[in-house]
Design a protein around this motif. Structure first.
Motif, short mmCIF file in Angstrom:
data_model
loop_
_atom_site.label_atom_id
_atom_site.label_comp_id
_atom_site.label_asym_id
_atom_site.label_seq_id
_atom_site.Cartn_x
_atom_site.Cartn_y
_atom_site.Cartn_z
N PHE A 184 -56.29 45.11 -24.42
CA PHE A 184 -55.11 44.77 -25.22
C PHE A 184 -53.81 45.01 -24.47
CE2 PHE A 184 -58.46 46.08 -28.23
CZ PHE A 184 -58.58 44.91 -28.96
N GLY A 185 -53.89 45.45 -23.22
CA GLY A 185 -52.69 45.84 -22.50
C GLY A 185 -52.18 47.17 -23.01
N GLU A 186 -50.87 47.35 -23.00
CA GLU A 186 -50.29 48.59 -23.53
C GLU A 186 -50.16 48.47 -25.04
OE1 GLU A 186 -46.25 51.36 -23.12
OE2 GLU A 186 -46.47 49.52 -21.92
N LEU A 187 -50.69 49.46 -25.77
CA LEU A 187 -50.63 49.41 -27.24
C LEU A 187 -49.20 49.54 -27.72
CD1 LEU A 187 -53.73 51.45 -28.46
CD2 LEU A 187 -53.54 49.02 -27.89
N VAL A 188 -48.89 48.77 -28.77
CA VAL A 188 -47.54 48.75 -29.34
C VAL A 188 -47.55 49.11 -30.82
CG1 VAL A 188 -45.55 47.27 -29.84
CG2 VAL A 188 -46.75 47.05 -27.65
N HIS A 189 -48.48 48.51 -31.57
CA HIS A 189 -48.47 48.69 -33.03
C HIS A 189 -49.89 48.68 -33.56
CE1 HIS A 189 -47.17 48.36 -37.19
NE2 HIS A 189 -48.00 47.34 -37.34
N LEU A 190 -50.15 49.53 -34.57
CA LEU A 190 -51.48 49.61 -35.18
C LEU A 190 -51.34 49.70 -36.69
CD1 LEU A 190 -51.34 51.68 -32.48
CD2 LEU A 190 -53.81 51.54 -32.81
N GLN A 191 -52.39 49.27 -37.38
CA GLN A 191 -52.42 49.38 -38.83
C GLN A 191 -53.82 49.77 -39.29
OE1 GLN A 191 -49.14 45.78 -39.59
NE2 GLN A 191 -51.02 45.82 -40.79
N GLY A 192 -53.86 50.39 -40.43
CA GLY A 192 -55.12 50.77 -41.05
C GLY A 192 -54.83 51.22 -42.47
N GLY A 193 -55.86 51.68 -43.15
CA GLY A 193 -55.61 52.15 -44.50
C GLY A 193 -56.87 52.37 -45.29
N TYR A 194 -56.68 52.63 -46.56
CA TYR A 194 -57.80 52.76 -47.48
C TYR A 194 -57.53 51.79 -48.61
CZ TYR A 194 -61.54 54.98 -50.13
OH TYR A 194 -62.71 55.23 -50.81
N GLN A 195 -58.10 50.60 -48.49
CA GLN A 195 -57.89 49.52 -49.44
C GLN A 195 -59.22 49.25 -50.13
OE1 GLN A 195 -54.31 47.19 -47.13
NE2 GLN A 195 -56.37 46.86 -46.35
N HIS A 196 -59.41 49.90 -51.25
CA HIS A 196 -60.74 49.97 -51.87
C HIS A 196 -60.55 50.11 -53.38
CE1 HIS A 196 -64.90 52.23 -51.87
NE2 HIS A 196 -64.94 51.07 -52.51
N GLN A 314 -51.90 51.88 -45.42
CA GLN A 314 -51.74 51.47 -46.82
C GLN A 314 -52.87 52.04 -47.66
OE1 GLN A 314 -50.92 47.11 -46.88
NE2 GLN A 314 -48.89 47.77 -47.54
N HIS A 315 -52.47 52.70 -48.74
CA HIS A 315 -53.42 53.24 -49.72
C HIS A 315 -53.36 52.33 -50.94
CE1 HIS A 315 -54.84 55.97 -52.94
NE2 HIS A 315 -55.58 56.48 -52.00
N ASP A 316 -54.48 51.69 -51.27
CA ASP A 316 -54.50 50.64 -52.29
C ASP A 316 -55.84 50.74 -53.01
OD1 ASP A 316 -54.73 48.26 -53.70
OD2 ASP A 316 -54.32 46.95 -52.00
N THR A 317 -55.90 51.55 -54.08
CA THR A 317 -57.18 51.83 -54.73
C THR A 317 -57.18 51.56 -56.23
OG1 THR A 317 -56.62 54.16 -55.15
CG2 THR A 317 -57.67 53.64 -53.04
N SER A 318 -56.08 51.07 -56.79
CA SER A 318 -55.96 50.96 -58.24
C SER A 318 -55.90 49.53 -58.76
CB SER A 318 -54.70 51.71 -58.71
OG SER A 318 -54.74 53.07 -58.33
N LEU A 319 -56.03 48.56 -57.85
CA LEU A 319 -55.93 47.15 -58.22
C LEU A 319 -57.21 46.42 -57.82
CD1 LEU A 319 -52.31 46.52 -56.89
CD2 LEU A 319 -52.97 46.79 -59.29
N GLY A 326 -58.25 47.25 -43.27
CA GLY A 326 -57.04 46.60 -42.78
C GLY A 326 -56.64 46.96 -41.36
N PHE A 327 -57.62 47.15 -40.48
CA PHE A 327 -57.27 47.56 -39.12
C PHE A 327 -56.58 46.43 -38.34
CE2 PHE A 327 -60.77 50.74 -39.66
CZ PHE A 327 -59.97 51.86 -39.49
N ARG A 328 -55.62 46.84 -37.55
CA ARG A 328 -54.93 45.95 -36.61
C ARG A 328 -54.57 46.77 -35.38
NH1 ARG A 328 -49.30 42.82 -38.13
NH2 ARG A 328 -48.42 42.59 -36.03
#
Length: 453
Positions: A184-196, A314-319, A326-328
């Protein structure tokens, strides 16, 4: 003041030990078999117990739970595997029964799989008894809990591992290989969460035979996680379950090992999902329709890193929603996203088009999955539960450093109380504590996870 006091306490108790914590030990097994105790035999505890019982190098020597139904199920599972019956504690429903189990001694390690608020005191008690700890997420509730757990570990030098199983997910580990290979070269930005969607976890009918859904009870009238977890949504507003998302991202960016979190802020939406679920499932006149839930339906947390990366959780457990973490992972040469199972690498992918990730995963398959993939078949969470228990047990046997250690545990888990503070202070950006007291500058990555584990 608390932070300053804890830093001084940390330095006083930990300075003499810090060097030894960083020294790798030989990986040749010093013990062929270990005696393990378990505190908590609920739904999660049963899954981890199953992995322990599958192993010939583990004796489940002690079980503790104050719920007779679950303790009985655990004993039945031990018997089903033709293993010796362990000693048991908690039949008297004494919340302090775990202390008697620890005091009895004779254990090479203990697994803690209890409600969150018990993790810190139980882990501290185990470490004070010189019993290595494998603790389910989270490490603690308050920020003070995290300092207390850290200081106990430094003072006693007792191994502590956070049992964060997503770090062992097959695609996540392949991406780790790719990050280290510079794909990926040099890392710049990442994402993750608990979307359940956890609505059917946070509410049920209270029937022990039906732990998920079937009603809108929680607290004393609920069963399993509905008995304790839902209350956190009632009284807390923050990133309540960060480690599934932040664990892999922290490993990719070498947090605590050449990098660190420096700043954090969190935002929360309005809370509607849990109330709507109660009304739809139980009716507007159900007593729980009057409950006011504090947890925002979607909580977004941003972290800044010393080396210039940003991370969004992102925490998303109520909808209503399908499950996704959501990894990036995005760098100067391309990115991977798990939502569409896709990757784009400049110069190798067609311009502005995604490639299917499978071919890259196959190419960069992690050595652990190559070696143990067959053994992991049938284990919980797509095999991840095999690997998290395997790594804990193998590290115990070899007296090797824990692959997810105390610094990882408190750093990842402390995101929760810090996010709560940020939201409570009108989404203020806060300094992130340095639990390593500067050692992050010289600590080396140990999450290599080669086939020694």
């Amino acid at each position: 003041m608390d932070k300053q006091f804890n830093r001084r306490d940390f330095l006083a108790t930990g300075a003499a030990l810090a060097g030894s914590l960083m020294l790798p030990k030989a990986f040749a097994a010093t013990r062929q078999r270990v005696r393990i105790g378990m505190i908590g035999t609920g739904m999660r505890g049963q899954v981890l117990l199953q992995e322990l019982l599958r192993r010939d190098d583990v004796e489940v020597a002690a079980l503790c739970d104050i719920e007779p139904i679950m303790l009985s199920r655990a004993l039945a599972n031990v018997s089903k595997h033709n293993k010796p019956a362990p000693k048991t504690w908690g039949e008297d429903r004494d919340p302090q029964a775990y202390k008697r189990m620890l005091d009895a001694g004779g254990l090479d390690g203990v697994i803690i799989a209890t409600p969150w608020e018990w993790h810190a005191p139980m882990a501290i008690a185990a470490m004070q008894a010189k019993i290595p700890v494998g603790c389910e997420v989270v490490a603690g509730i308050t920020l003070q809990d995290h300092w207390d757990v850290l200081n106990a570990q430094l003072k006693t030098q007792t191994p502590y591992m956070l049992l964060e199983n997503v770090c062992f997910r097959r695609d996540v580990m392949a991406v780790l290989q790719m990050v280290r290979a510079g794909v990926f070269g040099e890392l710049v930005h990442l994402q993750g969460g608990y979307q359940h969607d956890l609505r059917a976890v946070k509410f049920n009918s209270g029937d022990p035979a039906k732990p998920y859904g079937g009603g809108v009870e929680y607290g004393a009238k609920g069963w399993s996680e509905a008995r304790w977890r839902t209350e956190h949504s009632v009284r807390r507003n923050g990133e309540l379950y960060p480690s599934h998302g932040i664990g892999p991202c922290a490993m990719y960016t070498n947090i605590n090992r050449g990098n660190r979190f420096t700043r954090i802020n969190s935002f929360a939406t309005k809370a509607r999902g849990l109330h709507d679920y109660v009304v739809k499932q139980g009716g507007a006149n159900h007593p729980n329709a009057k409950t006011t839930f504090k947890l925002g339906d979607v909580v977004t947390t941003t972290l800044a890193c010393e080396n210039g990366e940003t991370i969004i959780l992102q925490h998303d457990t109520s909808l209503p929603r399908p499950y996704s973490l959501g990894f990036r992972v995005q760098g100067t040469d391309g990115l991977w996203m798990d939502v569409n199972h896709s990757i784009h690498i400049e110069g190798k992918s067609k311009p502005h088009q995604w490639d299917d990730f499978q071919q890259w995963q196959d190419k960069y398959e992690h050595p652990l999955w190559k070696k143990y993939g067959k053994q992991a078949e049938g284990a919980g969470h797509g095999g991840m539960d095999f690997f998290v228990i395997h790594s804990f047990i193998e590290a115990l046997k070899a007296e090797a450093p824990m692959p997810i250690d105390i610094y990882d545990a408190v750093t990842w888990s402390a995101i929760t109380p810090l996010s709560e503070q940020s939201i409570a202070q009108n989404f203020q950006t806060l300094d992130f504590p340095d639990f390593t007291a500067g050692q992050w500058k010289t600590r080396k990555p140990i999450f290599a996870f080669d086939d020694r584990y």
